[in-house]
Design an enzyme around this catalytic site. Structure first.
Site, short mmCIF file in Angstrom:
data_model
loop_
_atom_site.label_atom_id
_atom_site.label_comp_id
_atom_site.label_asym_id
_atom_site.label_seq_id
_atom_site.Cartn_x
_atom_site.Cartn_y
_atom_site.Cartn_z
N GLU A 259 0.89 -1.18 0.00
CA GLU A 259 0.00 0.00 0.00
C GLU A 259 0.92 1.21 0.00
OE1 GLU A 259 -3.17 0.05 -0.28
OE2 GLU A 259 -3.73 -2.00 0.17
N CYS A 293 -2.26 9.40 2.50
CA CYS A 293 -2.12 8.88 1.14
C CYS A 293 -3.34 9.19 0.29
CB CYS A 293 -1.85 7.39 1.18
SG CYS A 293 -3.10 6.49 2.09
P1 NAD Z 1 8.30 5.14 4.64
O1 NAD Z 1 8.29 4.33 3.41
O2 NAD Z 1 9.43 6.06 4.88
O3 NAD Z 1 8.25 4.19 5.94
C1 NAD Z 1 7.31 3.14 6.06
C2 NAD Z 1 7.92 2.04 6.90
O4 NAD Z 1 9.10 1.56 6.25
C3 NAD Z 1 8.35 2.48 8.30
O5 NAD Z 1 8.10 1.40 9.19
C4 NAD Z 1 9.84 2.74 8.14
O6 NAD Z 1 10.55 2.58 9.35
C5 NAD Z 1 10.22 1.67 7.14
N1 NAD Z 1 11.40 2.06 6.34
C6 NAD Z 1 11.83 3.29 6.06
N2 NAD Z 1 12.94 3.26 5.31
C7 NAD Z 1 13.21 1.95 5.08
C8 NAD Z 1 14.22 1.28 4.36
N3 NAD Z 1 15.18 1.92 3.72
N4 NAD Z 1 14.18 -0.06 4.33
C9 NAD Z 1 13.20 -0.71 4.97
N5 NAD Z 1 12.23 -0.14 5.68
C10 NAD Z 1 12.22 1.19 5.73
O7 NAD Z 1 6.90 5.87 4.68
P2 NAD Z 1 6.36 6.87 5.78
O8 NAD Z 1 7.07 8.17 5.57
O9 NAD Z 1 6.39 6.25 7.14
O10 NAD Z 1 4.83 7.00 5.38
C11 NAD Z 1 4.39 7.84 4.39
C12 NAD Z 1 4.11 7.10 3.09
O11 NAD Z 1 3.17 6.05 3.33
C13 NAD Z 1 3.47 7.97 2.04
O12 NAD Z 1 4.06 7.73 0.81
C14 NAD Z 1 2.01 7.53 2.04
O13 NAD Z 1 1.32 7.79 0.84
C15 NAD Z 1 2.14 6.08 2.33
N6 NAD Z 1 0.90 5.53 2.86
C16 NAD Z 1 0.15 4.73 2.06
C17 NAD Z 1 -1.05 4.20 2.53
C18 NAD Z 1 -1.87 3.29 1.68
O14 NAD Z 1 -2.75 2.63 2.23
N7 NAD Z 1 -1.63 3.19 0.38
C19 NAD Z 1 -1.47 4.50 3.83
C20 NAD Z 1 -0.70 5.33 4.62
C21 NAD Z 1 0.50 5.83 4.12
#
Ligand code: NAD
Length: 493
Positions: A259, A293
């Site tokens: 997602e 999102c």
């Molecule tokens: P992110 O991708 O930075 O982080 C998400 C998760 O991944 C966190 O647990 C983080 O610790 C982990 N992570 C971060 N960097 C990583 C790496 N290099 N390797 C492995 N894991 C890693 O996202 P965010 O900033 O926490 O959230 C915002 C994003 O989430 C936005 O793009 C938003 O659109 C998306 N989002 C999507 C939905 C959906 O249902 N489609 C819902 C909520 C948020």
């Protein structure tokens, strides 16, 4: 005053990982501070687990899977419903934890607890309906059919913008299917996840079924993706990290659900009342301070009502209050951290430098360094960052269009395909635009679109798979086909 002293039940504030039913310190003394984004105050610390401790969580989930999958679906349902009841009963504490670590206004946090809990109840019941099929046989004297079986251990990696609901939407589906789970929450918002673990334990969910690991995100994710015993990976977060995890899961050929980001168009037809549409657009843009999102990132308004729409939008936007989410009457809390503020400012500067008009948004009024005052830009065009990137901030960009064909092309001009909004009462326009939009979800004349009964998810670079609805549980189920041969004469074969 510590966070725990603000809670009716201080035991909901846990500062350790939760593995195999035990609160777990990191073996290596690495830890991370968790900060209230509104005040910059440190709320507490969390340990970073070492790699062998992540593997120990997989061991625990593997051992627990044997017993959890063997329970009858109605027995798993009872435990999940007990979890649901506890989420409801502890709503105020859960909301307070969320507002403190995430920043969203308290009423929104309460709403998220409600929303997150609703998935637990939904999937508790759906677990009883994971029906297989009977297949009319083409093989003489045979009976054919399918069984639905849990895939095994599921790793769930979640973001900070919805610290509770993004976990329950995955975990409840996986656990109802008979899977055990390892949750890796965002480092910014671990306390909601840990409170969920405390309540899962109280609900009688056995040790090892629901684990929460904490640590260095790339390191933890790498271990979980490379683990042969982890059979499913469900990730919510940015498209950048989603791509990385998909790649890392290739060697073990895991079931991957993603997602990812969105860049929602909000289309307003020429027949709309500009005031009604503008108020709806403000609601769709500024929820969670734009860190959503589903946020209306590109507002596309028919040229015949554009100016009126902009005036009503500006009026409504001016009434929004920015402040600490604990204060009453606050509409927008802080952004999650300073980098998010800098990114928002850069997106606004880029748009203005390329010709957009700044209609409103005075950052000198921001009540703190992580706050960003709502911005309204008009004359947004496709060469600007705001058109292609999620701002994840309260920055609204409006563009005028001339006809339906043009707006369809504009709306689809993005790598994302999560959600789109359409405001018009013309049924022919609705059908034409709805069919042409390359998005997983389209809300027509409604800002609200999510909830347990609907399939949530995106197309293009917004993800793979669907959460919620009647298909959400399938992400955690395998289909086993059986052919019972040599049965003698079988009626119907
Ligand atoms: P992110 O991708 O930075 O982080 C998400 C998760 O991944 C966190 O647990 C983080 O610790 C982990 N992570 C971060 N960097 C990583 C790496 N290099 N390797 C492995 N894991 C890693 O996202 P965010 O900033 O926490 O959230 C915002 C994003 O989430 C936005 O793009 C938003 O659109 C998306 N989002 C999507 C939905 C959906 O249902 N489609 C819902 C909520 C948020």
């Amino acid at each position: 005053m510590t966070l725990s002293s603000k809670l009716s039940d201080p035991r909901l504030f846990r500062q350790y990982a939760y593995v195999d039913g035990k609160w777990t310190h990191g073996d290596g003394n690495r830890e991370e501070a968790v900060v209230d984004p509104a005040t910059g105050e440190t709320l507490g610390h969390i340990p970073w687990l070492e790699s062998h401790q992540i593997t120990a969580a997989v061991d625990a989930a593997e051992a627990a899977f044997v017993h959890w999958r063997a329970l009858r679906a109605d027995e798993r349902c009872e435990r999940l419903l007990a979890w649901y009841d506890l989420l409801q009963a502890n709503r105020e504490d859960l909301a307070l934890i969320m507002t403190l670590e995430q920043g969203k206004p308290l009423p929104d946090a309460r709403g998220e607890v409600e929303y997150g809990a609703s998935f637990v109840r939904w999937f508790a019941e759906e677990g009883k309906r994971t029906f297989g099929e009977t297949i009319p046989s083409h093989i003489p004297n045979a009976a054919l059919g399918t069984l639905k079986e849990p895939v095994g251990i599921a790793a769930l990696i979640t973001p900070w913008n919805f610290p509770l609901a993004m976990i329950t939407r995955k975990a409840a589906a996986a656990m109802a299917a008979g899977c055990t789970v390892i949750v890796k929450p965002a480092g910014e918002t671990p306390y909601s996840a840990l409170a969920l673990a405390e309540l899962a334990e109280r609900a009688g969910i056995p040790a090892g079924v629901f684990n929460v690991v904490l640590g260095d995100p790339p390191e933890v994710s790498r271990i979980l993706c490379a683990e042969e015993r982890v059979k499913a990976l469900s990730f919510t977060g940015s498209t950048r990290v989603g791509r990385l995890l998909l790649e890392q899961s290739a060697n073990t050929v895991k079931r991957v659900s993603l997602e990812l980001g969105g860049n929602a168009p909000f289309i307003v037809g020429p027949d709309m009342d500009p005031r009604e549409a503008a108020f709806a657009a403000v609601a769709a843009k500024f929820q969670t301070a734009g860190q959503d999102c589903l946020a209306a990132d590109r507002i596309l308004v028919h040229e015949s009502i554009h100016d009126d729409f902009v005036a009503h939008f500006a009026e409504r936007m001016a009434a929004l209050t920015v402040g600490n989410g604990l204060e009453s009457e606050v509409d927008l809390g802080p952004l999650i951290h300073r980098q998010a503020v800098e990114k928002a400012a850069a997106i606004v500067d880029d748009a203005i430098s390329k010709g957009a008009t700044l209609m409103a948004g005075d950052q000198s009024q921001a009540p703190g360094e992580n706050f960003f005052m709502p911005v309204l830009l008009t004359g947004v065009t496709a060469n600007m960052k705001i058109w292609h990137e999620e701002s994840f901030a309260p920055v609204a960009g409006i563009t005028a269009y001339a006809d339906d064909d043009q707006v369809i092309e504009m709306a689809n001009d993005t790598e994302y395909g999560l959600a789109a909004y359409l405001y018009t009462h013309d049924i022919r326009r609705i059908w034409k635009v709805l069919r042409a939009l390359e998005f997983g979800m389209v809300a027509v004349n409604s800002v609200k679109m999510t909830g347990p009964p609907v399939p949530f998810g995106g197309v293009k670079h917004s993800g793979l798979g669907r959460e919620g609805g009647v298909t959400g549980i399938d992400e955690y189920l395998e289909t086993k086909y059986y052919c019972l041969g040599a049965l003698g004469s079988v009626s119907g074969s």
